[in-house]
Design an enzyme around this catalytic site. Sequence first.
Site, PDB file in Angstrom:
ATOM      1  N   GLU A 144      -3.333   7.604  -4.229  1.00 59.84           N
ATOM      2  CA  GLU A 144      -3.299   6.307  -3.563  1.00 59.84           C
ATOM      3  C   GLU A 144      -3.029   5.196  -4.561  1.00 59.84           C
ATOM      4  O   GLU A 144      -3.731   5.084  -5.573  1.00 59.84           O
ATOM      5  CB  GLU A 144      -4.641   6.047  -2.853  1.00 59.84           C
ATOM      6  CG  GLU A 144      -4.633   4.806  -1.990  1.00 59.84           C
ATOM      7  CD  GLU A 144      -5.995   4.541  -1.361  1.00 59.84           C
ATOM      8  OE1 GLU A 144      -6.984   4.404  -2.110  1.00 59.84           O
ATOM      9  OE2 GLU A 144      -6.067   4.480  -0.124  1.00 59.84           O
TER      10      GLU A 144
ATOM     11  N   TYR B  69       0.840  -1.200   0.000  1.00 63.12           N
ATOM     12  CA  TYR B  69       0.000   0.000   0.000  1.00 63.12           C
ATOM     13  C   TYR B  69       0.873   1.247   0.000  1.00 63.12           C
ATOM     14  O   TYR B  69       1.859   1.317   0.733  1.00 63.12           O
ATOM     15  CB  TYR B  69      -0.905   0.028   1.238  1.00 63.12           C
ATOM     16  CG  TYR B  69      -1.754   1.280   1.307  1.00 63.12           C
ATOM     17  CD1 TYR B  69      -3.028   1.304   0.749  1.00 63.12           C
ATOM     18  CD2 TYR B  69      -1.265   2.443   1.900  1.00 63.12           C
ATOM     19  CE1 TYR B  69      -3.803   2.465   0.784  1.00 63.12           C
ATOM     20  CE2 TYR B  69      -2.032   3.604   1.940  1.00 63.12           C
ATOM     21  CZ  TYR B  69      -3.297   3.603   1.383  1.00 63.12           C
ATOM     22  OH  TYR B  69      -4.053   4.751   1.407  1.00 63.12           O
TER      23      TYR B  69
END
Length: 397
Positions: A207, A119
């Site tokens: 993101e 992530y």
Amino acid sequence: MNIHEYQAKALLRDYGAPVSDGRVVLTPHDAKTAAGELDGPLWVVKAQIHAGGRGKGAFKEAAAGEKGGVRLAKSVEEAAEEARKMLGHTLVTHQTGPAGKQVNRIYIEDGSGIETELYLALLVDRQTSRISFVCSTEGGMDIEEVAESTPEKILSFSVDPATGYQPFHGRRIAFSLGLTGKQVKQCVALMGNLYRAFTEKDMEMLEINPLIVTDSGDLKCLDAKVGFDGNALYRQPDILELRDETEEDSKELAASKFDLNYIALDGEIGCMVNGAGLAMATMDIIKLFGAEPANFLDVGGGATKEKVTEAFKIITSDPNVKGILVNIFGGIMRCDVIAEGVIAAVKEVGLQVPLVVRLEGTNVEMGKEIINGSGLAVIAADNLSDAAEKIVKAVKG
Ligand code: GDP
Ligand code: MN
């Protein structure tokens, strides 16, 4: 302002970030051609909506099949078939709300072999007024869930704007993600490129979930979600062109055209207020009296009659609105202008729900006269709590 994954990936590719080759399509017919242009042997067929969680989402229509909004295919035909199934159908994810979003665009990508899912995000940290990196070994998952259950698996730090991005930032991320060998160098370069994209394009959020290590050991951005600072769009014409208005709340879109600060919410009391602070206080007090606001709306200090009329129309166009509370403290804004706007709007769109008006400040007597003389069934209120109590009572009985 948000953009689609395929647009975000094109932008990141321009900045040198590793992304898969892909094609966006609007029709099943184009899907086959597009898939045929990619190498295979794996294709990924991805619904393009402005919401995450597509992989774990589900379609409302049975015709779309059982699978979610991210599907793997092993042939050109299969890829085209999955695209055909999804196009025009409604995908519900944990970010779309129960109504879901219609899928009008499909992105077909060269499939990657995945070794690990990581992530990564960049965002504006309001606490430090700096850009922060957030990374975690727990990729492909809901980061909110990771933050809740295993916060120690998230590394977050901000970058001093005076020095900007430095290679040690990238190395810090690489080591915390457990990267080795050539991946460390790739990570240092990638983070620098992402930081540059973030600052140059006035992003608010970037993101990459997941950032992957491929089966050949290379880093790749497998997903990309980008949001831009709406206040900076005037100097980002190329970004503004990426805007997909069909993805936006139609009420918020109309409001932005009239320069109104409007945010749609889930409650039943429509609010028209001037000043962000008073708007927040109005929402709070509605909740205090046991109801929920249907929106945040600050008509601003210098609102004209036309603007007020438009604001009123936007509020009444929301089918969830069971009552309206107008709460104006006239400082720069004059109460008579608000009153005229409300009357004009009601004459144009009608009034199907109870309306409580609380006016205070400049030209308040004139405003009250205009409303009282209009013959409308308006409930007058004297102060904030009186107004909130009256509208909640009118709606809930
Ligand atoms: P999201 O569900 O909206 O966040 O969409 P993503 O683009 O993140 O895709 C969801 C998941 O699908 C990823 O976490 C991967 O596990 C999987 N996925 C996406 N692209 C590929 C790919 O190229 N190859 C493989 N094997 N899996 C993929
Ligand atoms: Mn994702």
